[in-house]
Motif scaffolding. Structure first.
Motif, PDB file in Angstrom:
ATOM      1  N   ALA A   1       3.617  -0.535  -0.363  1.00 19.42           N
ATOM      2  CA  ALA A   1       2.953   0.364   0.586  1.00 19.42           C
ATOM      3  C   ALA A   1       1.482   0.562   0.225  1.00 19.42           C
ATOM      4  O   ALA A   1       0.612   0.580   1.113  1.00 19.42           O
ATOM      5  CB  ALA A   1       3.673   1.710   0.628  1.00 19.42           C
ATOM      6  N   GLN A   2       1.181   0.681  -1.071  1.00 18.77           N
ATOM      7  CA  GLN A   2      -0.214   0.803  -1.502  1.00 18.77           C
ATOM      8  C   GLN A   2      -1.006  -0.440  -1.132  1.00 18.77           C
ATOM      9  O   GLN A   2      -2.143  -0.346  -0.652  1.00 18.77           O
ATOM     10  CB  GLN A   2      -0.287   1.029  -3.011  1.00 18.77           C
TER      11      GLN A   2
ATOM     12  N   SER B   1      12.324   1.829  -5.916  1.00 17.36           N
ATOM     13  CA  SER B   1      11.472   2.876  -5.360  1.00 17.36           C
ATOM     14  C   SER B   1      10.002   2.637  -5.726  1.00 17.36           C
ATOM     15  O   SER B   1       9.110   2.749  -4.881  1.00 17.36           O
ATOM     16  CB  SER B   1      11.932   4.236  -5.874  1.00 17.36           C
ATOM     17  N   GLU B   2       9.760   2.292  -6.980  1.00 18.87           N
ATOM     18  CA  GLU B   2       8.394   2.014  -7.434  1.00 18.87           C
ATOM     19  C   GLU B   2       7.850   0.752  -6.758  1.00 18.87           C
ATOM     20  O   GLU B   2       6.687   0.707  -6.356  1.00 18.87           O
ATOM     21  CB  GLU B   2       8.361   1.861  -8.952  1.00 18.87           C
TER      22      GLU B   2
ATOM     23  N   SER C   1       0.543   1.914 -10.837  1.00 18.04           N
ATOM     24  CA  SER C   1       1.974   1.708 -11.059  1.00 18.04           C
ATOM     25  C   SER C   1       2.264   1.403 -12.519  1.00 18.04           C
ATOM     26  O   SER C   1       1.398   0.945 -13.256  1.00 18.04           O
ATOM     27  CB  SER C   1       2.465   0.539 -10.206  1.00 18.04           C
TER      28      SER C   1
ATOM     29  N   ARG D   1       8.667  -0.455  -3.806  1.00 17.24           N
ATOM     30  CA  ARG D   1       8.332  -0.100  -2.416  1.00 17.24           C
ATOM     31  C   ARG D   1       7.003   0.650  -2.355  1.00 17.24           C
ATOM     32  O   ARG D   1       6.198   0.436  -1.453  1.00 17.24           O
ATOM     33  CB  ARG D   1       9.431   0.764  -1.811  1.00 17.24           C
ATOM     34  N   SER D   2       6.786   1.537  -3.304  1.00 15.32           N
ATOM     35  CA  SER D   2       5.542   2.297  -3.356  1.00 15.32           C
ATOM     36  C   SER D   2       4.340   1.363  -3.548  1.00 15.32           C
ATOM     37  O   SER D   2       3.304   1.530  -2.910  1.00 15.32           O
ATOM     38  CB  SER D   2       5.604   3.314  -4.496  1.00 15.32           C
TER      39      SER D   2
END
Length: 92
Positions: free
Chosen positions: A35-36, A28-29, A61, A31-32
């Motif tokens: 995306a950033q 999840s992190e 992050s 993917r974040s």
């Protein structure tokens, strides 16, 4: 003999619940972070294959610097593909 592959697979079939939760949190992190990077790189005129430190420090992050750099390379590849597709469609 099969050709060498740089990717690998690992089964999590026998993982305990905490290990699965940790993997899910990590993904999840990750993917974040990708995306950033896509948001940051999207507006650049020239997209670097390996985002420089000025770009990687903009990402918020808890991942290690190596994982952030890996996510940056992946996002850079996605954006380069976007540019290639745009160029290809505009020449038709």
């Amino acid at each position: 003999m099969e050709p060498f592959s740089s990717s690998g697979e690992a089964s999590i079939k026998f993982c305990n619940k905490q290990k699965k939760a940790d993997i899910s949190l990590f993904l999840s992190e990750y993917r974040s972070v990708v995306a950033q990077f896509i948001d940051i790189l999207w507006d650049l005129e020239k997209i670097p294959m390996l985002p420089p430190k000025e770009i990687t420090t903009q990402v918020d992050s808890w991942l290690s610097a190596r994982m952030i750099q890996c996510a940056g390379k992946q996002a850079s590849s996605i954006n380069i593909y976007r540019d290639w597709e745009t160029d290809r469609k505009s020449t038709r």
